[in-house]
Motif scaffolding. Structure first.
Motif, PDB file in Angstrom:
ATOM      1  N   SER A  33       0.710  -1.267   0.019  1.00  0.00           N
ATOM      2  CA  SER A  33      -0.083   0.510  -0.148  1.00  0.00           C
ATOM      3  C   SER A  33       0.455   1.088   0.011  1.00  0.00           C
ATOM      4  O   SER A  33       2.322   1.829   0.682  1.00  0.00           O
ATOM      5  N   GLY A  34       0.751   1.859  -1.328  1.00  0.00           N
ATOM      6  CA  GLY A  34       1.826   3.363  -1.077  1.00  0.00           C
ATOM      7  C   GLY A  34       2.575   3.081  -2.394  1.00  0.00           C
ATOM      8  O   GLY A  34       3.908   3.846  -2.039  1.00  0.00           O
ATOM      9  N   ALA A  35       2.898   2.097  -2.177  1.00  0.00           N
ATOM     10  CA  ALA A  35       4.294   1.523  -3.426  1.00  0.00           C
ATOM     11  C   ALA A  35       4.347   2.383  -4.509  1.00  0.00           C
ATOM     12  O   ALA A  35       5.360   2.768  -5.339  1.00  0.00           O
ATOM     13  N   GLY A  36       2.671   3.179  -4.678  1.00  0.00           N
ATOM     14  CA  GLY A  36       2.441   3.863  -6.363  1.00  0.00           C
ATOM     15  C   GLY A  36       1.746   3.703  -7.635  1.00  0.00           C
ATOM     16  O   GLY A  36       1.838   3.619  -8.960  1.00  0.00           O
ATOM     17  N   LYS A  37       1.492   2.325  -6.937  1.00  0.00           N
ATOM     18  CA  LYS A  37       0.279   1.485  -8.080  1.00  0.00           C
ATOM     19  C   LYS A  37      -0.896   2.066  -8.835  1.00  0.00           C
ATOM     20  O   LYS A  37      -0.351   2.345  -9.973  1.00  0.00           O
ATOM     21  N   THR A  38      -1.471   2.952  -7.767  1.00  0.00           N
ATOM     22  CA  THR A  38      -2.293   3.464  -8.657  1.00  0.00           C
ATOM     23  C   THR A  38      -1.588   4.685  -9.511  1.00  0.00           C
ATOM     24  O   THR A  38      -2.309   5.506 -10.550  1.00  0.00           O
ATOM     25  N   THR A  39      -0.346   5.234  -9.381  1.00  0.00           N
ATOM     26  CA  THR A  39      -0.353   6.340  -9.555  1.00  0.00           C
ATOM     27  C   THR A  39       0.424   6.342 -11.007  1.00  0.00           C
ATOM     28  O   THR A  39       0.285   6.910 -11.932  1.00  0.00           O
ATOM     29  N   ASP A 208       8.511  -0.586  -5.222  1.00  0.00           N
ATOM     30  CA  ASP A 208       8.589  -0.888  -4.185  1.00  0.00           C
ATOM     31  C   ASP A 208       8.284   0.551  -3.594  1.00  0.00           C
ATOM     32  O   ASP A 208       9.976   1.137  -4.589  1.00  0.00           O
ATOM     33  N   ALA A 209       7.919   1.397  -2.769  1.00  0.00           N
ATOM     34  CA  ALA A 209       8.166   3.045  -2.701  1.00  0.00           C
ATOM     35  C   ALA A 209       8.879   3.634  -3.992  1.00  0.00           C
ATOM     36  O   ALA A 209       9.076   4.207  -3.654  1.00  0.00           O
ATOM     37  N   GLY A 210       8.171   3.003  -4.889  1.00  0.00           N
ATOM     38  CA  GLY A 210       8.406   3.811  -6.302  1.00  0.00           C
ATOM     39  C   GLY A 210       8.939   3.375  -6.908  1.00  0.00           C
ATOM     40  O   GLY A 210       9.130   4.389  -7.746  1.00  0.00           O
ATOM     41  N   ARG A 211       9.843   2.534  -6.472  1.00  0.00           N
ATOM     42  CA  ARG A 211      10.697   2.387  -8.115  1.00  0.00           C
ATOM     43  C   ARG A 211      10.531   0.807  -8.129  1.00  0.00           C
ATOM     44  O   ARG A 211       9.257  -0.292  -7.226  1.00  0.00           O
TER      45      ARG A 211
ATOM     46  N   ARG E 130      -0.877  15.459   6.410  1.00  0.00           N
ATOM     47  CA  ARG E 130      -1.254  15.469   5.316  1.00  0.00           C
ATOM     48  C   ARG E 130      -3.073  15.382   5.193  1.00  0.00           C
ATOM     49  O   ARG E 130      -3.464  15.485   6.171  1.00  0.00           O
ATOM     50  N   ARG E 131      -3.363  15.729   4.038  1.00  0.00           N
ATOM     51  CA  ARG E 131      -4.851  15.728   4.490  1.00  0.00           C
ATOM     52  C   ARG E 131      -4.860  14.447   3.233  1.00  0.00           C
ATOM     53  O   ARG E 131      -4.775  14.232   2.907  1.00  0.00           O
ATOM     54  N   PRO E 132      -6.644  14.045   3.580  1.00  0.00           N
ATOM     55  CA  PRO E 132      -7.293  11.688   2.617  1.00  0.00           C
ATOM     56  C   PRO E 132      -7.067  12.755   1.311  1.00  0.00           C
ATOM     57  O   PRO E 132      -6.728  11.897   0.445  1.00  0.00           O
ATOM     58  N   GLY E 133      -7.333  13.961   1.535  1.00  0.00           N
ATOM     59  CA  GLY E 133      -7.337  13.825  -0.502  1.00  0.00           C
ATOM     60  C   GLY E 133      -6.713  13.106  -1.351  1.00  0.00           C
ATOM     61  O   GLY E 133      -6.886  12.166  -2.322  1.00  0.00           O
ATOM     62  N   ALA E 134      -5.596  13.041  -0.798  1.00  0.00           N
ATOM     63  CA  ALA E 134      -4.873  11.879  -1.971  1.00  0.00           C
ATOM     64  C   ALA E 134      -3.774  11.099  -1.882  1.00  0.00           C
ATOM     65  O   ALA E 134      -2.332  11.018  -1.857  1.00  0.00           O
ATOM     66  N   LEU E 135      -4.308  10.625  -0.791  1.00  0.00           N
ATOM     67  CA  LEU E 135      -4.080   9.207  -0.154  1.00  0.00           C
ATOM     68  C   LEU E 135      -4.459   7.885  -1.491  1.00  0.00           C
ATOM     69  O   LEU E 135      -5.347   7.925  -1.814  1.00  0.00           O
ATOM     70  N   SER E 136      -3.321   6.755  -0.813  1.00  0.00           N
ATOM     71  CA  SER E 136      -3.843   6.117  -1.354  1.00  0.00           C
ATOM     72  C   SER E 136      -4.650   5.062  -1.273  1.00  0.00           C
ATOM     73  O   SER E 136      -5.037   5.654   0.428  1.00  0.00           O
ATOM     74  N   GLY E 137      -5.292   4.383  -1.836  1.00  0.00           N
ATOM     75  CA  GLY E 137      -6.706   3.251  -1.062  1.00  0.00           C
ATOM     76  C   GLY E 137      -5.937   2.944  -0.017  1.00  0.00           C
ATOM     77  O   GLY E 137      -7.320   2.324   1.081  1.00  0.00           O
TER      78      GLY E 137
END
Ligand SMILES: Nc1ncnc2c1ncn2[C@@H]1O[C@H](COP(=O)(O)OP(=O)(O)OP(=O)(O)O)[C@@H](O)[C@H]1O
Ligand SMILES: Nc1ncnc2c1ncn2[C@@H]1O[C@H](COP(=O)(O)OP(=O)(O)OP(=O)(O)O)[C@@H](O)[C@H]1O
Ligand code: MOO
Ligand SMILES: [Mg+2]
Ligand SMILES: [Mg+2]
Lengths: 381, 232, 230, 232, 381
Positions: A33-39, A208-211, E130-137
């Motif tokens: 979670s937060g690794a950057g997949k959706t990005t 992993d963490a954007g890489r 941070r604000r929640p708007g741009a958090l990952s799922g």
């Protein structure tokens, strides 16, 4: 039609720098979670204009910050299943499903039969005339999936499309997603579930963490002992074989490079043609090792081989990589078939295992749970 | 028709309805476009356009009426060519009353619609774009239906304003019974002479009844739309 | 200390000059509220803090009087105005009388007037046309404006070829010219009554009220085109 | 101060600012409450309240002014007791001009705020309730911050309207220089006599500059708020 | 403090009629997408007023349509983790987490240390401002979880709280959720994941199309061969034992009623006290059967028992229920320890199994993946 993407983006506290390509077939984006997949997926969809991007589909430039070219999202012909369903609240479920249709080129519009097929597969026939507002979480996700599939896309982006679904529904939808591969489009598939990825992915990009932490054919990345840390308990190997036919009492026979394997018949698609290529995932924790061929046990599959490599994991458990004696099956990848087995340090000592030692791998037929039967474009090249 | 209003007053009532309805219906497309531009586009002159739209609200109505006279009168900078080329005349016509009403109602309509556009989740518009909808198609198929409550609210508030508009109307197209005499002008006329309280009260009552009916209808519509969006 | 005057808006230019002159001489302060006579009358009846009221017509002054708000015998007709026919086109000439070819002069255009039922200038204008036997001809062409000034603007901007306004207004608008005055006997005297109100409390109020009828004031009013009564 | 306005006119400008600011500030809480009631509560008299709020929009401003005179004048049904018991006087004071401006701006303010309340996702309010927030607390901590853009928009449109309000003001509190003469009534005074075009233009320019400044400030604020909500 | 709920609701196309109770500890709501799980949770939270409801928490009436009593949501003191995160967009992550705190009675407000603990456990320390708007799922879901936990609730409702999270994050959070059980509150836990439910649930309510399909203690419902159809490949048995200590090389010993079992040390919480109760889930597909004790194999755990019952599943596979010979461990539930084993019909025939026959069950130590270590309130009574 290959998707190539180089994306760099800097936000406060998060830096992304990835580069990968996706051929027709399923490319899994896997990562925490937060690794950057959706990005990544948003950049490909054109919903995000990263600091730097060069994204192409075949010879079509989707985004290129260097030349300032940017194809607007609606001209990219993507089918995007969002992590949050994003259904149109003012349209009925039916109209949601139909939405993309009218914008597709007339010749490519899916026929009515396709609509019915998708609807019944997703189990949303009863919902067609409702509005999305009061659907359950899983119902929304299913409609979103149908909407993307029915838009006749040239590129499918799926951001955890099955996360909200129960096992039974997932089991029903997965073969269908497999079949989508036959359309010959690149599919970017984001998921946390290794079972789904094993099932679907030809190619895996581990973020992993954007890489990009690892990238390559699914069989290699997922069977790599080096990935064990990332995969944890899900570490295992992929085997590839051919469907040889049904033996009595609900058992099917698969020919693999490592020899014949018995699997439960119901684990295979009902209409599988004899000779079809099949791949299966064997979890390291499902493989027992024995020095001699054991007698009188319920496990049907015993494969001969030798110890290739022994790794001790940081948690104290031991990962043994076996190279199997080649049987009469053929592996299209032409690599020696391998299995991973996770055992305890005590077992290692008691059995006195060392590299090169002959050994038997014992698999319960029914523990081979992830079986994908499908054309194999990703492996063919 | 009951005889507690004179025939001429009834005529003013009908004309007011016509003028207000036409004013809103005709200016609605431009109002929606302007609201959308102000809400979602960034362009040079954004502040200027915003100011221009609000001008009729800020200025005393009579001033707006004079400016309309200068712009859209028979010799006005827009009025003269409009007359010459298209034969469109506003001066001393009910169309001029409608123009005045539209101009006066415009800022209210735009503000209201703009607010509802800003409340639309842009992620839905993105979803529509990924499904192949061009900017225009996104607007038509997603944004527009979602802001329908705002459009209704904006139209009703604009209609109410148009029904009550007086200063700009009388200044621009004066007060010609049967042609430009609206309900508020009729009321104003009565106000000028002593001892007409009863007449004024009746005219006001008619105003109020019409506006209440419009308001109730819009509430009902708005509630229906909200229920549809909730999906229950 | 202050004199509060409520005055018909059409008197503004003249009355401001009179007040400035008075203030310079007496040192008293005069504060004038301009609005429609009808609004001012209603406000006075409701208790507005006015010391002096100057109405553009008799009827609203009558209302105030009926409400008992006028100090004894301190209502007087201050001024009279003259009704004129104006045109934007300088070639339009006339005598303004019963022989006038109004329809021809209008040539399909409008005749701008103040509201003919409610604003004094409009009422007088209608009376004059009726007297001259021209109302039948004029009525379909009349465009009634909010006030005299607005009617004048219609002529000045060329919107209407002709208008009926006060001489005082016509004088200040260079874009129109006076076709002619309506005969004195064709309409009731356009009288501006002034009154000292019961609200007034000091000598200053009374002094200004008297000054309104004084010579200095009379000169200024005349210069602005009013006819001074007495 | 530049001498292209008379001191009396400058006074009118300042008074207008004061009147408009006070009118909006004082009526804002009631406006928010009313908007909330109309948007979220179901109660008998909903339609009536809604109609009442819109009345000043529907009626010609002069009529509203007369009604105010009848209600809040020195001898009015509310005015007399207010004066007697609390010493609050509106008649012919700047406070009366503020009351008129507030009443005229009220429907615009309420409509705008109401629309933004209706756009708040009720699921967020539900989430707040499950976390222990009472109705009032939910409103204070969730609804109110989320409708801030609507409140700003409503206040600005109300302020603009208040700056331009003329008919009700002159009818209710007359046009007393230094006390109730606002910018629009000053313009009206100029409008009544010929030959004052330059003066009128200057006054209008001042009006427009003030309103533009308010609009630009509100746009800027609104954009800041939107960025904060998007979280980027 | 027990939650009891009777809920009936009719919508077009969906009828709900459920009745269940939840004691302190975790009650899992399990069922397919659209089964009515969220509906139940909403009714308990007071966000839905069903056609008929009688919902009580201890002697407090939450909803009672018969007497028209309805406690408003904010007075129910619930912590609700929504299926969609529902974070407050105008508040920072920190303020979101703190939101419930101010409404909790002063004495019950969690101390600052608790806040820090939850934040670091959820891995959201970097997001606080941070604000929640741009958090990952997944980030959103974690913040929502923290927000509910930190509101000092008397009742926790969690609607698929971990669905958007990766395995590693889930593995980190699960023990924490386990610990929440120590607070002694009823926890309603909606999940599709059997692994999560096994791990956490004391009590299981299986929903199917708006009705309760099965209900009872987790050990019974989940080990019931009758549930096999619903559980599919996830069918298995629960065993209960005590932590007996660490043996060398990363192995831990558990005493169960069926005998000593070796498990990997890292599968147990690091600070587990000797003698602590532990439960483990053994998947039917992970249990092999042997007629004799096999020699020289890597599996450390061989348990003796006899065949209790043989069921043939519709798909042709066979589910064998074993009753194990009682070892020196004690099962607090005082029921004979049982295991399920899924074998093929061929194995069944080859081994000639029949009820009553003595048999050995072979478990790889490391295949015992779902281990819950915790107080056991649900089982104590
Ligand atoms: N607009 C933004 N501004 C700042 N940071 C952002 C923005 N969008 C995303 N991020 C951060 O970038 C990181 C990657 O986000 P992304 O949504 O791609 O994660 P993900 O891999 O999809 O995770 P998940 O599995 O939880 O959905 C996250 O830490 C997120 O908070
Ligand atoms: N307000 C409503 N009106 C009509 N039907 C509704 C309403 N709310 C829910 N439903 C229906 O009731 C059924 C149960 O919904 P619920 O949200 O409880 O499912 P769920 O078990 O939580 O499913 P999921 O796992 O997909 O979230 C669904 O079929 C849903 O469409
Ligand atoms: O004051 Mo007036 O302007 O003619 O009524
Ligand atoms: Mg994501
Ligand atoms: Mg749900």
């Amino acid at each position: 039609m290959t998707l190539t993407a180089v994306i760099r983006q800097n936000w406060r506290g998060f830096a992304m720098d990835v580069s990968f390509s996706a051929r027709p077939g399923v490319t899994a984006l896997f990562g925490r979670s937060g690794a950057g997949k959706t990005t990544v997926v948003n950049a490909v969809a054109g919903l995000l204009r990263p600091d730097f991007a060069r994204i192409t589909l075949a010879d079509l430039v989707l985004s290129d910050t260097a030349t300032q070219r940017f194809l607007p999202p609606h001209r990219r012909r993507i089918g995007y299943v969002f992590q949050d369903a994003r259904l149109f609240p003012h349209l009925s479920v039916r109209a949601n499903l139909d939405y993309g249709r009218r914008f597709a080129p007339r010749a490519e519009r899916p026929p009515a039969a396709r609509f019915d097929e998708v609807v019944s597969l997703l189990g949303i026939a009863a919902l067609l005339d409702r509005r999305p507002g009061a659907l359950s979480g899983g119902e929304k996700q299913r409609v979103a999936l149908g909407r993307a599939i029915l838009s006749a896309p040239r590129l499918l982006l799926m951001d955890e499309p099955l996360a909200a679904l129960d096992e039974a529904r997932k089991a029903a939808i997965l073969p269908y997603l497999e079949n989508l591969r036959a359309l010959g489009l690149p599919i970017l598939y984001v998921s946390h579930s290794l079972a789904e990825i094993t099932r679907l992915a030809d190619h895996v990009v581990m973020l992993d963490a954007g890489r990009v932490a690892a990238e390559g054919p699914a069989a290699r990345v997922l069977s790599d002992p080096a990935s064990a840390a990332a995969l944890g308990r899900e570490t295992g190997a992929l085997l590839i074989g051919r469907f040889a036919g049904i033996v009595e009492d609900g058992l099917a026979l698969l020919d693999t490079a490592a020899g014949a394997l018995h699997v439960a018949r119901h684990d295979l698609p009902p209409d599988l043609a004899s000779g079809a290529t099949v791949r299966l995932r064997v979890l390291a924790s499902d493989v027992m090792l024995a020095l001699d061929v054991p007698q009188g046990i319920s496990a049907l599959n015993v494969l001969a081989g030798h110890v290739d490599r022994i790794d001790t994991a940081p948690d104290g458990s031991v990962l043994v990589r076996l190279l199997l004696a080649t049987g009469n099956g053929t592996d299209p990848t032409n690599t020696a078939p391998a299995l991973l087995s996770r055992i305890t340090a005590r077992s290692l000592r008691q059995m006195g295992l060392r590299p090169g030692q002959p050994v038997h791998a014992i698999l319960k037929s029914v523990s081979i749970t992830d079986i994908a039967a499908r054309p194999w474009p990703g492996m063919a090249s | 028709m009951p005889d507690w209003l004179t025939p001429q007053q009834w005529q003013a009532v009908l004309l007011s309805l016509q003028v207000s309805a036409v004013a809103i219906a005709a200016s609605l497309p431009l109002g929606i476009l302007t609201a959308h531009a102000l809400a979602r586009w960034r362009f040079p002159g954004h502040a200027l356009l915003n100011g221009l739209v609000h001008l009729p609200l800020i200025l005393p109505p009579v001033v707006t009426g004079y400016l309309l006279l200068l712009g859209f009168g028979r010799r006005g900078i827009f009025g003269a060519p409009l007359d010459e080329w298209f034969g469109i005349v506003f001066a001393f016509r009910w169309t001029g009353a409608a123009l005045a009403a539209a101009v006066m109602a415009f800022p209210l309509m735009v503000r209201t619609i703009r607010l509802s556009i800003e409340a639309v989740d842009p992620r839905l518009e993105q979803a529509a774009a990924t499904l192949g909808a061009s900017r225009g198609a996104v607007f038509r198929t997603v944004t527009l239906p979602l802001i329908l409550p705002g459009i209704i609210a904006g139209s009703i508030i604009g209609f109410a304003k148009a029904m009550g508009e007086f200063g700009a109307t009388i200044t621009f197209v004066s007060n010609i019974p049967g042609q430009t005499q609206t309900l508020p002008t009729a009321i104003y006329t009565e106000l000028q002479v002593p001892g007409t309280e009863a007449q004024i009260a009746r005219l006001v009552a008619v105003s109020v009844i019409i506006a209440m009916a419009a308001l109730i209808a819009s509430e009902w519509l708005g509630r229906r739309l909200a229920r549809r969006l909730a999906g229950t | 200390d202050q004199v509060h005057v409520f005055a018909a808006a059409s008197m503004r230019n003249a009355l401001d000059a009179v007040a400035a002159d008075y203030m310079a001489k007496s040192g008293d302060k005069v504060v004038i509220s301009y609005a429609g006579s009808n609004a001012l009358a209603r406000q006075i009846i409701d208790g507005a803090p006015a010391d002096i009221f100057i109405s553009a017509n008799e009827s609203w002054m009558d209302e105030v009087e009926a409400a008992g708000l006028i100090a004894d015998n301190l209502r007087r007709d201050l001024l009279q105005n003259t009704l004129v026919l104006v045109a934007g086109d300088p070639s339009v000439q006339g005598p303004v009388d019963a022989t006038m070819d109004l329809a021809g002069m209008l040539d399909g255009g409008k005749l701008a007037m103040a509201l003919v039922e409610s604003v004094p200038a409009g009422q007088y204008g209608k009376a004059a046309l009726e007297h001259l036997g021209l109302w039948q001809v004029a009525e379909p062409s009349v465009a009634q404006a909010d006030n005299v000034r607005a009617a004048l603007a219609l002529v000045a901007t060329g919107e209407a070829p002709l208008g009926i306004v006060y001489a005082t207004d016509a004088k200040a608008e260079p874009r129109v010219h006076v076709v002619g005055e309506f005969p004195d006997n064709s309409y009731p005297p356009a009288t501006y009554p002034a009154a000292l109100l019961t609200e007034s409390e000091d000598e200053g109020d009374r002094a200004f009220f008297e000054a309104l009828s004084g010579e200095a004031a009379g000169a200024i009013f005349a210069e602005q085109g009013f006819r001074v009564v007495n």
